[in-house]
Design an enzyme around this catalytic site. Sequence first.
Site, short mmCIF file in Angstrom:
data_model
loop_
_atom_site.label_atom_id
_atom_site.label_comp_id
_atom_site.label_asym_id
_atom_site.label_seq_id
_atom_site.Cartn_x
_atom_site.Cartn_y
_atom_site.Cartn_z
N LYS A 1 0.34 8.67 -23.17
CA LYS A 1 0.77 9.05 -24.52
C LYS A 1 2.26 8.74 -24.66
CE LYS A 1 -3.12 11.62 -23.97
NZ LYS A 1 -3.95 11.55 -22.74
N ASP B 1 2.29 21.14 -19.49
CA ASP B 1 1.52 19.93 -19.78
C ASP B 1 2.43 19.11 -20.68
OD1 ASP B 1 0.01 17.91 -20.83
OD2 ASP B 1 -1.81 19.09 -21.06
N TYR C 1 0.83 -1.21 0.00
CA TYR C 1 0.00 0.00 0.00
C TYR C 1 0.87 1.25 0.00
CZ TYR C 1 -3.74 3.25 0.89
OH TYR C 1 -4.64 4.28 0.75
N PHE D 1 -18.34 15.95 -25.70
CA PHE D 1 -17.93 15.16 -26.87
C PHE D 1 -17.85 13.68 -26.57
CE2 PHE D 1 -13.57 14.54 -25.40
CZ PHE D 1 -13.43 15.59 -24.50
N ARG E 1 -12.63 17.01 -33.25
CA ARG E 1 -11.96 18.03 -32.43
C ARG E 1 -12.40 19.38 -32.98
NH1 ARG E 1 -9.43 15.71 -27.72
NH2 ARG E 1 -11.64 15.98 -27.41
N PHE F 1 -6.96 22.69 -23.52
CA PHE F 1 -7.27 21.28 -23.68
C PHE F 1 -8.52 21.01 -22.83
CE2 PHE F 1 -7.30 16.75 -22.89
CZ PHE F 1 -7.39 16.33 -24.20
N THR F 2 -9.36 20.10 -23.32
CA THR F 2 -10.69 19.89 -22.73
C THR F 2 -10.66 19.68 -21.20
OG1 THR F 2 -10.46 17.57 -23.33
CG2 THR F 2 -11.65 18.97 -24.88
N1 F0G Z 1 -3.33 17.09 -21.69
C1 F0G Z 1 -3.30 16.76 -22.99
C2 F0G Z 1 -2.53 17.61 -23.95
C3 F0G Z 1 -3.99 15.62 -23.43
O1 F0G Z 1 -3.95 15.31 -24.72
C4 F0G Z 1 -4.71 14.84 -22.50
C5 F0G Z 1 -5.48 13.68 -22.93
C6 F0G Z 1 -4.71 15.23 -21.15
C7 F0G Z 1 -4.00 16.36 -20.78
C8 F0G Z 1 -5.46 14.46 -20.10
O2 F0G Z 1 -4.85 13.26 -19.84
O3 F0G Z 1 -6.51 11.54 -20.60
O4 F0G Z 1 -4.61 10.95 -19.09
O5 F0G Z 1 -6.51 12.29 -18.25
N2 F0G Z 1 -5.75 13.46 -24.13
C9 F0G Z 1 -6.45 12.32 -24.68
C10 F0G Z 1 -6.63 12.50 -26.15
C11 F0G Z 1 -7.69 11.95 -23.97
O6 F0G Z 1 -7.29 11.63 -26.75
O7 F0G Z 1 -6.11 13.45 -26.72
P1 F0G Z 1 -5.68 11.95 -19.42
#
Ligand code: F0G
Length: 458
Positions: A259, A216, A73, A450, A383, A125-126
């Site tokens: 990624k 990021d 843990y 989305f 997108r 970013f979303t």
């Molecule tokens: N920042 C960037 C630039 C991203 O592309 C993503 C995720 C995140 C943060 C968030 O990371 O998914 O591990 O919580 N991008 C994915 C995509 C979902 O399909 O572009 P996460």
Amino acid sequence: MIHHSWAEPFKIKMVELLKMTTPAQRKKALQNAGYNTFLLKSEDVYIDLLTDSGTSAMSDQQWAGMMLGDEAYAGSKNFYNLEAAVKKYYGYKYVIPTHQGRGAENILSQIMIKKGDVIPGNMYFTTTRLHQELAGGVFYDVIIDEAHDSSNLFPFKGNVDIGKLERLVKKFGAKKIPYICVATTVNMAGGQPISLGNLKDLRNYTNKHGIKIILDMTRVAENAFFIQQREEGYKRKSIASIVKEICSYTDGATFSAKKDALVNIGGFLALNDKNKYEEASNLVVVYEGLHTYGGLAGRDMEAMAIGIGESVNDNHIRARIGQVLYLGKKLNDLKIPIVNPIGGHGIFIDAKKFLPHLKQIQFPAQALAAEIYEDSGVRTMERGIVSAGRNSKTGDHYYPELELVRLTIPRRVYTQAHMDVIAESIESVYAKRDKIKGLEMIYEPAYLRFFQAKFKKL
Ligand code: F0G
């Protein structure tokens, strides 16, 4: 020096069989999914370009590492291996694992942002913007104008416009700006890189105003490749050294390891400030888990630690982006309107130019992604206006300049022959583009719509 062309620096040891579907099956699957490729069953997909997130193939070394999971843990030895990798390759002092990138964004936003704060970024970013807003902040886009133009060939369309940042400082005061979020590469702009020259200028500017820089670093190794190729003075520098230099101009980072780092799950928050680290390691217990596992199994942290090392290998990154460029060149040769220069993690089709007869409110990118799936079983992602969502204050749709379909290439998964098949499908959809109809949204979730929105054909 490398003289040969970019063959994959690996051979294949295990394969996963793909399922082929008929046009009738795809038509039905699409209707069931409400024309949203996120709602398709993966089983019904032939080549999956939905995302490069968590979809890469791990190496034998990473799989071997999974067997060395120390599932204690607290204080798992895999955490210390991860911490060592972060120090070695990125240079940050403190690291807190999180289940994925957005877990780190949540913790970061909560410890850094006060209600009414202003958070600039090189495009939104979303998930990042949503966590900033949930913490009471307001996001402002300070990316250079070139980024919003899909055919502008500027080599560093991820750069920050320091003039735009200065206007925010004048308007709100630097005290209202705890940090600027800098993404490497910029996903929503089409995987476009930021230059080290721009990052250094930004460091100088923010130092004068006491504004922190949070990276990021989700695709930092891919960004480093473009710096190596395009920026004066970096031709002979290794990807590893460029990555470390990028991190050195920042105060901390959020990372989605799904990624660059070649794992199926994982992420972290990295910080250099001890007090902020202590605050974050206290908060992570509430949302993710203890600060030495943050929602991950020991084996996940081990795979991440190994993947980080593999991700900065020059031959790896050259082949990874080489494959993306190969597909992009094919589409350029076919005169398909795509974002140029070609970015790091995928090809982005300009849906406004592909479907000029549709208005943005008829969701051209969403409609095009659906059409590509129906044509060949290739799954892509919208997108554009659907991803951009609504302004949380006024409730109006955001109308982003870029209305794109993303063909995201997972790392080490598909072959050049798959790229050929993808290009053929885009070509055949382009030939019948005049007949493609727009969509109407019939279900809209409150957050990050989305992912789950549903549509019907107009
Ligand atoms: N920042 C960037 C630039 C991203 O592309 C993503 C995720 C995140 C943060 C968030 O990371 O998914 O591990 O919580 N991008 C994915 C995509 C979902 O399909 O572009 P996460």
